[in-house]
Design a protein around this motif. Structure first.
Motif, short mmCIF file in Angstrom:
data_model
loop_
_atom_site.label_atom_id
_atom_site.label_comp_id
_atom_site.label_asym_id
_atom_site.label_seq_id
_atom_site.Cartn_x
_atom_site.Cartn_y
_atom_site.Cartn_z
N ASP A 103 -16.64 158.64 28.37
CA ASP A 103 -15.47 158.09 29.04
C ASP A 103 -14.99 159.02 30.15
OD1 ASP A 103 -15.44 155.79 27.57
OD2 ASP A 103 -13.82 156.40 26.22
N ARG A 148 -8.39 151.82 28.78
CA ARG A 148 -9.79 151.46 29.01
C ARG A 148 -9.90 149.94 29.11
NH1 ARG A 148 -14.37 154.07 25.34
NH2 ARG A 148 -13.55 152.70 23.70
N SER A 150 -12.49 147.89 29.23
CA SER A 150 -13.47 147.18 28.40
C SER A 150 -12.93 146.86 27.01
CB SER A 150 -14.75 148.00 28.28
OG SER A 150 -14.50 149.25 27.66
N ASP A 151 -11.90 147.55 26.56
CA ASP A 151 -11.30 147.30 25.24
C ASP A 151 -10.14 146.31 25.31
OD1 ASP A 151 -13.09 149.11 24.30
OD2 ASP A 151 -11.64 150.58 23.58
N GLU A 153 -7.78 143.04 25.64
CA GLU A 153 -7.83 141.64 25.25
C GLU A 153 -6.80 140.81 25.99
OE1 GLU A 153 -8.25 139.40 21.02
OE2 GLU A 153 -6.45 140.63 21.26
N TYR A 187 -5.18 145.44 23.02
CA TYR A 187 -6.59 145.79 22.82
C TYR A 187 -7.21 144.95 21.70
CZ TYR A 187 -6.00 149.97 25.75
OH TYR A 187 -5.76 150.83 26.80
N ARG A 188 -8.50 144.70 21.80
CA ARG A 188 -9.21 143.96 20.77
C ARG A 188 -9.29 144.77 19.49
NH1 ARG A 188 -12.85 143.89 24.71
NH2 ARG A 188 -14.37 144.92 23.37
N ASP A 189 -9.10 144.10 18.37
CA ASP A 189 -9.19 144.77 17.07
C ASP A 189 -10.55 145.44 16.92
OD1 ASP A 189 -6.68 143.89 16.43
OD2 ASP A 189 -7.37 142.15 15.28
N THR A 191 -11.65 148.13 18.43
CA THR A 191 -12.06 148.97 19.54
C THR A 191 -11.42 150.35 19.42
OG1 THR A 191 -10.25 148.15 20.91
CG2 THR A 191 -12.38 147.01 21.08
N ALA A 192 -12.00 151.32 20.10
CA ALA A 192 -11.51 152.70 20.01
C ALA A 192 -10.07 152.83 20.48
CB ALA A 192 -12.43 153.62 20.82
N ALA A 194 -7.79 150.49 20.58
CA ALA A 194 -6.86 149.75 19.73
C ALA A 194 -6.30 150.64 18.64
CB ALA A 194 -7.57 148.54 19.12
N SER A 195 -7.13 151.52 18.10
CA SER A 195 -6.68 152.41 17.04
C SER A 195 -5.96 153.64 17.60
CB SER A 195 -7.87 152.85 16.18
OG SER A 195 -8.85 153.49 16.97
#
Length: 231
Positions: A103, A148, A150-151, A153, A187-189, A191-192, A194-195
């Protein structure tokens, strides 16, 4: 720890940001005489407004106004002395060093990118800066945040509100007031990001700033165009 590519990117970023930071502090200090004068004038006007003799106003209210003026000067002076480009860089490094090596490499090499600076002198210690690229966004407003693409939503704009309380006679009143606006990044569930960043927001003062941010996203981050208004 940052890799060499990201370190060079940050060197260039700090070189570009430094003149904005200096101009922000100069603009901040130019307001001080006005606020000092207003505080003195307000206290004197208050004294005459409640019917005190001019001798009492000059001895008491004028001195109180001067005290307020000196306090205002001290607050602004402390604020400008408590900020520095060294601290800005430390805040960037603290956030950027947490990114994975891949990244870091991608952020440093992404192109093209767009930038916007926001001067929120009433609330911020530093000028805010938003950097929008096709893969990563960086937002600095008294702290540094990375997003990011790409993550992601969803994207949506919300009003930020706060509750204040005050007494009106013998009644305690609570009121909701607007505190600003934010672009909320979902963020999508799984994904890095998201957490790591569950409450990802680009917080700004008004819709004009949101409009500038949206224009940058439209131009420099095509992947995000379809995310507005989703869940």
């Amino acid at each position: 720890m940052m890799n060499e590519a990201l370190r060079q990117w940050l060197d260039a970023e700090m070189k570009d940001y430094a003149p904005r930071f200096k101009a922000f502090n100069r603009r901040l200090m130019k307001r001080v005489p006005l606020w000092m004068a207003l505080s003195v004038a307000a206290m004197v006007a208050l004294g005459f407004g409640v019917g005190y003799e001019w001798q009492y106003v000059m001895k008491v209210h004028l001195l109180i106004g001067v005290g307020f003026a000196l306090f205002i000067w001290l607050c602004f002076w402390i604020q400008t002395r408590s900020t520095s480009m060294k601290k800005v860089r430390q805040m960037y490094e603290q956030t950027l060093s947490k990114l994975s090596p891949s990244d870091q490499e991608a952020l440093a090499k992404q192109a093209p990118t767009g930038r916007a600076d926001f001067t929120n002198g009433a609330t911020d210690k530093y000028p805010a800066r938003l950097i929008i690229g096709p893969e990563f966004w960086v937002y600095f407003r008294d702290s540094c945040h990375v997003f990011r693409v790409s993550d992601m939503e969803s994207l949506k704009v919300i009003e930020e509100t706060g509750r204040i309380g005050y007494n009106m006679g013998s009644t305690r009143v609570r009121q909701t007031i607007g505190m600003g606006v934010s672009i909320v990044v979902g963020y999508r569930d799984g994904t890095a990001f998201a957490s790591s960043y569950p409450n990802a927001k680009v917080y700004m003062e008004n819709m004009k700033q949101i409009g500038e941010a949206q224009a940058l996203i439209e131009k420099f981050c095509p992947k995000a165009k379809s995310l507005w208004g989703e869940k």
